[in-house]
Design an enzyme around this catalytic site. Structure first.
Site, PDB file in Angstrom:
ATOM      1  N   ARG A   1       0.811  -1.154   0.117  1.00  0.00           N
ATOM      2  CA  ARG A   1      -0.012  -0.062  -0.141  1.00  0.00           C
ATOM      3  C   ARG A   1       0.851   1.340   0.111  1.00  0.00           C
ATOM      4  O   ARG A   1       1.413   1.923   0.969  1.00  0.00           O
ATOM      5  CB  ARG A   1      -1.007  -0.094   1.269  1.00  0.00           C
ATOM      6  CG  ARG A   1      -1.775   1.184   1.571  1.00  0.00           C
ATOM      7  CD  ARG A   1      -2.898   1.656   0.478  1.00  0.00           C
ATOM      8  NE  ARG A   1      -3.911   0.327   0.518  1.00  0.00           N
ATOM      9  CZ  ARG A   1      -4.692   0.183  -0.280  1.00  0.00           C
ATOM     10  NH1 ARG A   1      -4.869   0.855  -1.493  1.00  0.00           N
ATOM     11  NH2 ARG A   1      -5.673  -0.983  -0.342  1.00  0.00           N
TER      12      ARG A   1
ATOM     13  N   GLN B   1      -9.021  -6.637  -8.956  1.00  0.00           N
ATOM     14  CA  GLN B   1      -8.900  -5.180  -9.018  1.00  0.00           C
ATOM     15  C   GLN B   1      -7.451  -4.703  -9.389  1.00  0.00           C
ATOM     16  O   GLN B   1      -6.516  -5.197  -8.848  1.00  0.00           O
ATOM     17  CB  GLN B   1      -9.318  -4.281  -7.572  1.00  0.00           C
ATOM     18  CG  GLN B   1      -8.730  -3.193  -7.357  1.00  0.00           C
ATOM     19  CD  GLN B   1      -9.712  -2.085  -7.073  1.00  0.00           C
ATOM     20  OE1 GLN B   1     -10.963  -2.013  -7.642  1.00  0.00           O
ATOM     21  NE2 GLN B   1      -9.607  -1.334  -6.018  1.00  0.00           N
TER      22      GLN B   1
ATOM     23  N   ARG C   1       0.741  -6.117  -9.800  1.00  0.00           N
ATOM     24  CA  ARG C   1       1.518  -5.418  -8.882  1.00  0.00           C
ATOM     25  C   ARG C   1       1.521  -6.702  -7.591  1.00  0.00           C
ATOM     26  O   ARG C   1       1.999  -6.092  -6.517  1.00  0.00           O
ATOM     27  CB  ARG C   1       0.283  -4.510  -8.290  1.00  0.00           C
ATOM     28  CG  ARG C   1      -0.953  -4.928  -7.918  1.00  0.00           C
ATOM     29  CD  ARG C   1      -2.008  -3.652  -7.467  1.00  0.00           C
ATOM     30  NE  ARG C   1      -3.250  -4.111  -7.088  1.00  0.00           N
ATOM     31  CZ  ARG C   1      -3.853  -3.449  -6.094  1.00  0.00           C
ATOM     32  NH1 ARG C   1      -3.589  -2.218  -5.575  1.00  0.00           N
ATOM     33  NH2 ARG C   1      -5.069  -4.118  -6.027  1.00  0.00           N
TER      34      ARG C   1
ATOM     35  N   HIS D   1       0.432   3.645 -10.306  1.00  0.00           N
ATOM     36  CA  HIS D   1      -0.698   4.173  -9.123  1.00  0.00           C
ATOM     37  C   HIS D   1      -0.073   4.912  -8.028  1.00  0.00           C
ATOM     38  O   HIS D   1       0.485   4.424  -6.979  1.00  0.00           O
ATOM     39  CB  HIS D   1      -1.193   2.740  -8.722  1.00  0.00           C
ATOM     40  CG  HIS D   1      -2.485   3.080  -7.642  1.00  0.00           C
ATOM     41  ND1 HIS D   1      -2.646   3.985  -6.790  1.00  0.00           N
ATOM     42  CD2 HIS D   1      -3.803   2.465  -7.576  1.00  0.00           C
ATOM     43  CE1 HIS D   1      -3.512   3.883  -5.961  1.00  0.00           C
ATOM     44  NE2 HIS D   1      -4.301   2.881  -6.540  1.00  0.00           N
TER      45      HIS D   1
ATOM     46  N   ASP E   1     -12.338  10.166  -6.434  1.00  0.00           N
ATOM     47  CA  ASP E   1     -11.997   9.011  -7.111  1.00  0.00           C
ATOM     48  C   ASP E   1     -12.478   9.013  -8.723  1.00  0.00           C
ATOM     49  O   ASP E   1     -13.355   8.715  -9.233  1.00  0.00           O
ATOM     50  CB  ASP E   1     -12.566   7.579  -6.317  1.00  0.00           C
ATOM     51  CG  ASP E   1     -11.948   6.371  -7.109  1.00  0.00           C
ATOM     52  OD1 ASP E   1     -11.116   6.632  -8.275  1.00  0.00           O
ATOM     53  OD2 ASP E   1     -12.269   5.295  -6.805  1.00  0.00           O
TER      54      ASP E   1
ATOM     55  N   GLU F   1      -2.504   9.171 -10.878  1.00  0.00           N
ATOM     56  CA  GLU F   1      -1.898   8.193 -11.553  1.00  0.00           C
ATOM     57  C   GLU F   1      -2.150   8.152 -13.089  1.00  0.00           C
ATOM     58  O   GLU F   1      -3.239   8.254 -13.662  1.00  0.00           O
ATOM     59  CB  GLU F   1      -2.725   7.083 -11.027  1.00  0.00           C
ATOM     60  CG  GLU F   1      -2.940   6.908  -9.476  1.00  0.00           C
ATOM     61  CD  GLU F   1      -4.241   6.083  -9.260  1.00  0.00           C
ATOM     62  OE1 GLU F   1      -4.447   5.063 -10.012  1.00  0.00           O
ATOM     63  OE2 GLU F   1      -5.013   6.244  -8.213  1.00  0.00           O
TER      64      GLU F   1
HETATM   65  O1  LIG Z   1      -7.226  -0.733  -2.764  1.00  0.00           O
HETATM   66  P1  LIG Z   1      -6.655  -0.710  -4.194  1.00  0.00           P
HETATM   67  O2  LIG Z   1      -7.192  -2.044  -4.832  1.00  0.00           O
HETATM   68  O3  LIG Z   1      -5.129  -0.614  -4.015  1.00  0.00           O
HETATM   69  O4  LIG Z   1      -7.327   0.415  -4.863  1.00  0.00           O
HETATM   70  C1  LIG Z   1      -6.861   1.616  -4.395  1.00  0.00           C
HETATM   71  C2  LIG Z   1      -7.938   2.676  -5.433  1.00  0.00           C
HETATM   72  O5  LIG Z   1      -6.958   2.842  -6.501  1.00  0.00           O
HETATM   73  C3  LIG Z   1      -7.457   3.885  -7.378  1.00  0.00           C
HETATM   74  O6  LIG Z   1      -6.768   3.919  -8.431  1.00  0.00           O
HETATM   75  C4  LIG Z   1      -9.023   3.585  -7.735  1.00  0.00           C
HETATM   76  O7  LIG Z   1      -9.511   4.578  -8.497  1.00  0.00           O
HETATM   77  C5  LIG Z   1     -10.046   3.456  -6.464  1.00  0.00           C
HETATM   78  O8  LIG Z   1     -11.241   3.026  -7.194  1.00  0.00           O
HETATM   79  C6  LIG Z   1      -9.439   2.457  -5.710  1.00  0.00           C
HETATM   80  O9  LIG Z   1     -10.108   2.286  -4.450  1.00  0.00           O
END
Ligand SMILES: O=P(O)(O)OC[C@H]1O[C@@H](O)[C@H](O)[C@@H](O)[C@@H]1O
Length: 400
Positions: free
Chosen positions: A78, A96, A101, A179, A224, A283
Site C-alpha cells: 500500500r 482489482q 502488482r 498508481h 476517485d 496516476e
Molecule cells: O485498494 P486498491 O485496490 O489498491 O485500490 C485503491 C484505489 O485505487 C484507485 O486507483 C482507484 O481509482 C480506486 O477506486 C481504488 O479504491
C-alpha cells in the site's frame, strides 16, 4: 491455447551491480536500492516491480507508503508506485488493478536498448512474464519490461515496455496505471493543477462523465476520478511543504486522482485511519480506451524474400511508385519494427506499448513567481502569497 505456457521464474541469482544494490526489505522481500547524484535514492521491490521509496537530496521521502502496508503476497504494497496491469480498477474481469502488482518480477540483465540520457547512471531493469497460473486467468503471453531510473537532478522516471508474445497471432487489450502515491503535508493544503476543465469519469458516481471546473483541484472529501485525455504535465502543489511535484507522462492519455478520505481509510486493513491526510494518488493511466497490442514479430528471411519477389513483379507492371509504397505498407503491416522505443503510436502494431512517467520535485517559495511548463501554462497563481504576487519581477522555470 493462445499463449505460450511458461513456469514461474526460477529464484534469481541476484548479481551485484555498480548502479544499485540489492537488500532485504520487510518479510525478506528483495528490493533494489538506486543511489543517484547528491544523495537522492529510490527503492524498488521485485515484488510487484514496485517503487516504494523516492528520496530527495535532503533524504526527505517524497512517496507515501502506509505504516500498515503489508509486505506479503497476495496483498499489493500500500503505497509507492504499484503497477496496475493488465487491468486498471474494475475495468474488466480480473482482480482489482490486475495481477502485475502482486507478482514477483525479476531483474532483466539484458534488456533491449532504450534511448537514455547518458547522465542517468542509476537505473534498474525489471521484467515480468506470465506464469502458468496467470495464463489461466488472462490467456495472453506477454513481456512487461520496466526501467526505473534516477536522474542527475534526483528526478524519478519509470519506463514500461509491453510486448504481446502470443504465438497464435492474437492481439490483446489491457488498461494500465502507474498508481503513484505522493506524500503530502496535509491534503487540505494541496492543489493539483493541469486538470482544470477536463472531462472525467467519477468512480464514486457509477463512472458517470462530468466536466471539471476551471479552478485547480483542491480536496475536501473523498475523490476517485479518471480524467480523460489529461495533459502530459500535471503539478501537485503542497503549500505547507513548499514543494511542487511535476509529473510528466507519455503514452498514457488519462490521469486518475484518488484519496479515500476518512471513512474508506478506516475500512482498509492496510491503511492507517488518519493517513488519508498525508497522501494523494495522481496516476498516469490508460483507462477509458483499452490499448490493443498485436503480437510483435520480426521479419524473417522468407517474408523478406516474398516481399522482394512481389515488389519486382509488381514493378515490372510499370505502375507508379506510389502503388509500390502502398503495397509495401500492406505487406509489412503485420510486422512490428517499433522495438518499443517510442511512446508514440506505432504505425505497424497500431499501439503505443511504451509508457513513460517522470517525476520531479521542485521547491516552491516566494522566489518562484510563476511556473511555466511546456504544454501547461499556469495562468492562476492563487497559491502564491499576496506579497509574492505583488513583486513585479518574474522568474520563469521552463522544464527542459
Ligand atoms: O485498494 P486498491 O485496490 O489498491 O485500490 C485503491 C484505489 O485505487 C484507485 O486507483 C482507484 O481509482 C480506486 O477506486 C481504488 O479504491
Amino acid at each position: 491455447m493462445a499463449a505460450t505456457l511458461s513456469s514461474p521464474p526460477p529464484p534469481q541469482q541476484l548479481q551485484p551491480s555498480p548502479f544499485y544494490e540489492i537488500v532485504k526489505g520487510p518479510s525478506g522481500l528483495d528490493k533494489v536500492v538506486l543511489r543517484g547524484a547528491r544523495g537522492c535514492s529510490a527503492e524498488v521491490y521485485l515484488y510487484g516491480g514496485q517503487v516504494a521509496s523516492w528520496k530527495n537530496d535532503h533524504g526527505e521521502e517524497l512517496l507515501f507508503v502506509s505504516t500498515k502496508a503489508i509486505f506479503k503476497p497476495p496483498k499489493a504494497i500500500r503505497g509507492g508506485i504499484p503497477i496496475c496491469f493488465p487491468q486498471f480498477g474494475t475495468h474488466g474481469n480480473l482482480e482489482q488493478h490486475g495481477f502485475a502488482r502482486n507478482r514477483l518480477w525479476v531483474i532483466d540483465d539484458n534488456p533491449p536498448p532504450l534511448p537514455v540520457n547518458p547522465a542517468i547512471k542509476a537505473f534498474v531493469d525489471l521484467i515480468l512474464k506470465p506464469s502458468d497460473e496467470d495464463l489461466k486467468i488472462w490467456p495472453h503471453s506477454f513481456e512487461f519490461r520496466l526501467r526505473v531510473a534516477l536522474g542527475p537532478l534526483g528526478d524519478l522516471s519509470l519506463t514500461s515496455r509491453i510486448r504481446n508474445t502470443n504465438t497464435d497471432g492474437r492481439p490483446f487489450s489491457y488498461t494500465f496505471a502507474y498508481h503513484t502515491y505522493f506524500s503530502v503535508s496535509d491534503i487540505s493544503e494541496v492543489r493539483v493543477e493541469g486538470l482544470e476543465t477536463m472531462d472525467y469519469l467519477d468512480n464514486l458516481k457509477g463512472k458517470e462523465r462530468f466536466t471539471e471546473q476551471g479552478d485547480a483541484i483542491v480536496f475536501e472529501s473523498e475523490v476517485d476520478k479518471v480524467y480523460l485525455s489529461a495533459p502530459s504535465k500535471i503539478a501537485i502543489i503542497d503549500h505547507e511543504k513548499k514543494r511542487t511535484f511535476v509529473l510528466t507522462k507519455e503514452g498514457l492519455p488519462d490521469a486518475v486522482v484518488w484519496n479515500p478520505w476518512d471513512k474508506k481509510a478506516k475500512a482498509m486493513q492496510d491503511f492507517g485511519d488518519g493517513e488519508y491526510k498525508h497522501m494523494l494518488c495522481v496516476e498516469p493511466a490508460a483507462v477509458e480506451k483499452p490499448i490493443t497490442l498485436k503480437p510483435v514479430r520480426s521479419i524473417d528471411g522468407p517474408s523478406w524474400l516474398r516481399f522482394l519477389i512481389f515488389c519486382v513483379l509488381y514493378r515490372s507492371t510499370s505502375l507508379p511508385l506510389i502503388f509500390d509504397a502502398g503495397l509495401a505498407w500492406m505487406l509489412l503491416r503485420p510486422f512490428c519494427f517499433c522495438h518499443f522505443n517510442s511512446p508514440a503510436l506505432c504505425s505497424f502494431c497500431e499501439a503505443s506499448n511504451m509508457f513513460h512517467l517522470s517525476m520531479r520535485m521542485i521547491p516552491t517559495g516566494l522566489h518562484l513567481l510563476r511556473l511555466q511548463l511546456r504544454g501547461v501554462r499556469w495562468r492562476r497563481c492563487g497559491w502564491l502569497p499576496q506579497t509574492a504576487k505583488a513583486i513585479p519581477a518574474e522568474i520563469i522555470f521552463v522544464d527542459p
